[in-house]
Design a protein around this motif. Structure first.
Motif, PDB file in Angstrom:
ATOM      1  N   ALA A  96       7.937 -14.964  -4.903  1.00  0.00           N
ATOM      2  CA  ALA A  96       8.018 -15.028  -3.415  1.00  0.00           C
ATOM      3  C   ALA A  96       7.896 -13.340  -2.836  1.00  0.00           C
ATOM      4  O   ALA A  96       8.474 -12.693  -2.929  1.00  0.00           O
ATOM      5  N   VAL A  97       6.519 -13.465  -1.678  1.00  0.00           N
ATOM      6  CA  VAL A  97       6.524 -12.047  -1.146  1.00  0.00           C
ATOM      7  C   VAL A  97       7.858 -11.682  -0.325  1.00  0.00           C
ATOM      8  O   VAL A  97       8.473 -12.483   0.286  1.00  0.00           O
ATOM      9  N   GLY A  98       8.323 -10.417  -0.477  1.00  0.00           N
ATOM     10  CA  GLY A  98       9.677 -10.134   0.044  1.00  0.00           C
ATOM     11  C   GLY A  98      10.909 -10.220  -0.412  1.00  0.00           C
ATOM     12  O   GLY A  98      11.883  -9.798  -0.112  1.00  0.00           O
ATOM     13  N   TYR A  99      10.695 -10.880  -1.638  1.00  0.00           N
ATOM     14  CA  TYR A  99      11.901 -11.227  -2.594  1.00  0.00           C
ATOM     15  C   TYR A  99      11.849 -10.901  -4.047  1.00  0.00           C
ATOM     16  O   TYR A  99      11.183 -11.587  -4.575  1.00  0.00           O
ATOM     17  N   PRO A 100      12.300  -9.653  -4.254  1.00  0.00           N
ATOM     18  CA  PRO A 100      11.829  -9.267  -5.627  1.00  0.00           C
ATOM     19  C   PRO A 100      12.650 -10.162  -6.602  1.00  0.00           C
ATOM     20  O   PRO A 100      12.301 -10.307  -8.017  1.00  0.00           O
ATOM     21  N   GLN A 101      13.672 -10.750  -6.402  1.00  0.00           N
ATOM     22  CA  GLN A 101      14.218 -11.729  -7.415  1.00  0.00           C
ATOM     23  C   GLN A 101      14.606 -12.962  -6.611  1.00  0.00           C
ATOM     24  O   GLN A 101      14.875 -13.125  -5.467  1.00  0.00           O
ATOM     25  N   LYS A 102      14.778 -14.041  -7.419  1.00  0.00           N
ATOM     26  CA  LYS A 102      15.260 -15.541  -7.248  1.00  0.00           C
ATOM     27  C   LYS A 102      16.527 -15.604  -7.794  1.00  0.00           C
ATOM     28  O   LYS A 102      16.941 -15.197  -8.972  1.00  0.00           O
ATOM     29  N   LEU A 103      17.392 -16.679  -7.156  1.00  0.00           N
ATOM     30  CA  LEU A 103      18.439 -17.302  -7.725  1.00  0.00           C
ATOM     31  C   LEU A 103      18.075 -18.785  -8.199  1.00  0.00           C
ATOM     32  O   LEU A 103      18.050 -19.325  -7.166  1.00  0.00           O
ATOM     33  N   ARG A 104      18.074 -18.937  -9.145  1.00  0.00           N
ATOM     34  CA  ARG A 104      17.969 -20.311  -9.884  1.00  0.00           C
ATOM     35  C   ARG A 104      19.475 -21.200  -9.607  1.00  0.00           C
ATOM     36  O   ARG A 104      20.269 -20.931 -10.610  1.00  0.00           O
ATOM     37  N   ALA A 105      19.750 -21.566  -8.351  1.00  0.00           N
ATOM     38  CA  ALA A 105      21.155 -21.890  -8.152  1.00  0.00           C
ATOM     39  C   ALA A 105      21.590 -23.376  -9.079  1.00  0.00           C
ATOM     40  O   ALA A 105      20.783 -24.217  -9.311  1.00  0.00           O
ATOM     41  N   THR A 106      22.730 -23.238  -9.599  1.00  0.00           N
ATOM     42  CA  THR A 106      23.183 -24.419 -10.340  1.00  0.00           C
ATOM     43  C   THR A 106      24.324 -25.200  -9.665  1.00  0.00           C
ATOM     44  O   THR A 106      24.510 -26.224  -9.851  1.00  0.00           O
ATOM     45  N   ALA A 107      25.101 -24.296  -8.772  1.00  0.00           N
ATOM     46  CA  ALA A 107      26.168 -25.039  -7.944  1.00  0.00           C
ATOM     47  C   ALA A 107      26.591 -24.011  -6.764  1.00  0.00           C
ATOM     48  O   ALA A 107      26.175 -22.696  -6.833  1.00  0.00           O
ATOM     49  N   ALA A 108      26.817 -24.637  -5.751  1.00  0.00           N
ATOM     50  CA  ALA A 108      27.508 -24.064  -4.572  1.00  0.00           C
ATOM     51  C   ALA A 108      29.169 -23.968  -4.703  1.00  0.00           C
ATOM     52  O   ALA A 108      29.673 -25.129  -4.509  1.00  0.00           O
ATOM     53  N   ASP A 109      29.614 -22.808  -4.974  1.00  0.00           N
ATOM     54  CA  ASP A 109      31.025 -23.076  -5.349  1.00  0.00           C
ATOM     55  C   ASP A 109      32.108 -23.029  -4.190  1.00  0.00           C
ATOM     56  O   ASP A 109      33.018 -23.450  -4.021  1.00  0.00           O
ATOM     57  N   ARG A 110      31.531 -22.344  -3.122  1.00  0.00           N
ATOM     58  CA  ARG A 110      32.332 -22.102  -1.999  1.00  0.00           C
ATOM     59  C   ARG A 110      31.651 -22.063  -0.813  1.00  0.00           C
ATOM     60  O   ARG A 110      30.461 -20.921  -0.900  1.00  0.00           O
ATOM     61  N   LEU A 111      31.847 -22.790   0.244  1.00  0.00           N
ATOM     62  CA  LEU A 111      31.130 -22.657   1.513  1.00  0.00           C
ATOM     63  C   LEU A 111      31.958 -22.281   2.780  1.00  0.00           C
ATOM     64  O   LEU A 111      33.064 -22.966   2.732  1.00  0.00           O
ATOM     65  N   SER A 112      31.566 -21.580   3.730  1.00  0.00           N
ATOM     66  CA  SER A 112      32.448 -21.394   4.839  1.00  0.00           C
ATOM     67  C   SER A 112      31.363 -20.899   6.089  1.00  0.00           C
ATOM     68  O   SER A 112      30.262 -20.247   5.671  1.00  0.00           O
ATOM     69  N   ASP A 113      32.014 -21.292   7.452  1.00  0.00           N
ATOM     70  CA  ASP A 113      31.161 -21.083   8.292  1.00  0.00           C
ATOM     71  C   ASP A 113      31.252 -19.309   8.752  1.00  0.00           C
ATOM     72  O   ASP A 113      30.610 -18.915   9.609  1.00  0.00           O
ATOM     73  N   THR A 114      31.931 -18.678   8.273  1.00  0.00           N
ATOM     74  CA  THR A 114      32.316 -17.299   8.684  1.00  0.00           C
ATOM     75  C   THR A 114      32.558 -16.474   7.186  1.00  0.00           C
ATOM     76  O   THR A 114      33.014 -17.002   6.410  1.00  0.00           O
ATOM     77  N   LEU A 115      31.883 -15.295   7.447  1.00  0.00           N
ATOM     78  CA  LEU A 115      32.035 -14.259   6.226  1.00  0.00           C
ATOM     79  C   LEU A 115      33.254 -13.764   5.993  1.00  0.00           C
ATOM     80  O   LEU A 115      33.869 -13.465   7.276  1.00  0.00           O
ATOM     81  N   PRO A 116      33.848 -13.748   4.992  1.00  0.00           N
ATOM     82  CA  PRO A 116      35.201 -13.012   4.894  1.00  0.00           C
ATOM     83  C   PRO A 116      34.822 -11.414   5.284  1.00  0.00           C
ATOM     84  O   PRO A 116      33.700 -11.074   5.054  1.00  0.00           O
ATOM     85  N   GLU A 117      36.024 -10.847   5.553  1.00  0.00           N
ATOM     86  CA  GLU A 117      35.851  -9.409   5.674  1.00  0.00           C
ATOM     87  C   GLU A 117      35.518  -8.594   4.396  1.00  0.00           C
ATOM     88  O   GLU A 117      34.799  -7.731   4.794  1.00  0.00           O
ATOM     89  N   THR A 118      35.670  -9.210   3.365  1.00  0.00           N
ATOM     90  CA  THR A 118      35.255  -8.424   2.114  1.00  0.00           C
ATOM     91  C   THR A 118      33.828  -8.761   1.833  1.00  0.00           C
ATOM     92  O   THR A 118      33.589  -7.908   0.818  1.00  0.00           O
ATOM     93  N   CYS A 119      32.984  -9.241   2.584  1.00  0.00           N
ATOM     94  CA  CYS A 119      31.720  -9.546   2.588  1.00  0.00           C
ATOM     95  C   CYS A 119      30.916  -8.859   3.545  1.00  0.00           C
ATOM     96  O   CYS A 119      30.560  -9.205   4.640  1.00  0.00           O
ATOM     97  N   ALA A 120      30.697  -7.524   3.450  1.00  0.00           N
ATOM     98  CA  ALA A 120      30.083  -6.745   4.486  1.00  0.00           C
ATOM     99  C   ALA A 120      28.765  -6.831   4.514  1.00  0.00           C
ATOM    100  O   ALA A 120      28.149  -7.199   3.202  1.00  0.00           O
ATOM    101  N   ALA A 121      27.858  -6.825   5.421  1.00  0.00           N
ATOM    102  CA  ALA A 121      26.295  -6.738   5.133  1.00  0.00           C
ATOM    103  C   ALA A 121      25.991  -5.575   4.775  1.00  0.00           C
ATOM    104  O   ALA A 121      26.335  -4.443   4.739  1.00  0.00           O
TER     105      ALA A 121
END
Length: 122
Positions: A96-121
């Motif tokens: 895919a153009v602009g995406y050097p890697q892809k993640l072949r997902a097997t599971a979504a382990d945790r979902l949240s509407d907000t990013l935790p402070e430990t997940c900086a951009a």
């Protein structure tokens, strides 16, 4: 003596098949970051990394991600809203153009509407 020859060929073929069958699977990893479902595409921007991953996988893995991102977009009233996700899968090269890697997902382990402070951009 000729009757033994086909048995040797079969035994050699079986050994070759067994060797191929024991190739180790690609390692599974968990990527934490901001997931966005937009226009039919699944994208994950890992914590601390500016390069996004193209996300592919079966419906069981992608549905919870898509549902959470779409629900947040509807609640906020703006399209393409990201959610925090921890997604397990296998990293692969992407075509895919602009995406050097892809993640072949097997599971979504945790979902949240907000990013935790430990997940900086990135």
């Amino acid at each position: 003596m000729n009757a033994a020859r086909p048995l040797l060929l079969v035994a050699g073929l079986a050994a070759t098949t067994t060797a191929c069958a024991t190739t180790p699977p690609a390692p599974t990893t968990t990527v934490r970051g901001q997931y966005v479902y937009m226009d039919g595409s699944h994208v994950l921007r890992p914590c601390g990394n500016a390069t996004a991953l193209w996300v592919v996988g079966d419906e069981d893995a992608l549905e919870p991600l898509r549902t959470r991102s779409t629900a947040k977009s509807m609640a906020v009233g703006l399209p393409n809203q990201g959610v925090y996700a921890e997604v397990s899968g296998v990293l692969e090269p992407s075509d895919a153009v602009g995406y050097p890697q892809k993640l072949r997902a097997t599971a979504a382990d945790r979902l949240s509407d907000t990013l935790p402070e430990t997940c900086a951009a990135g």
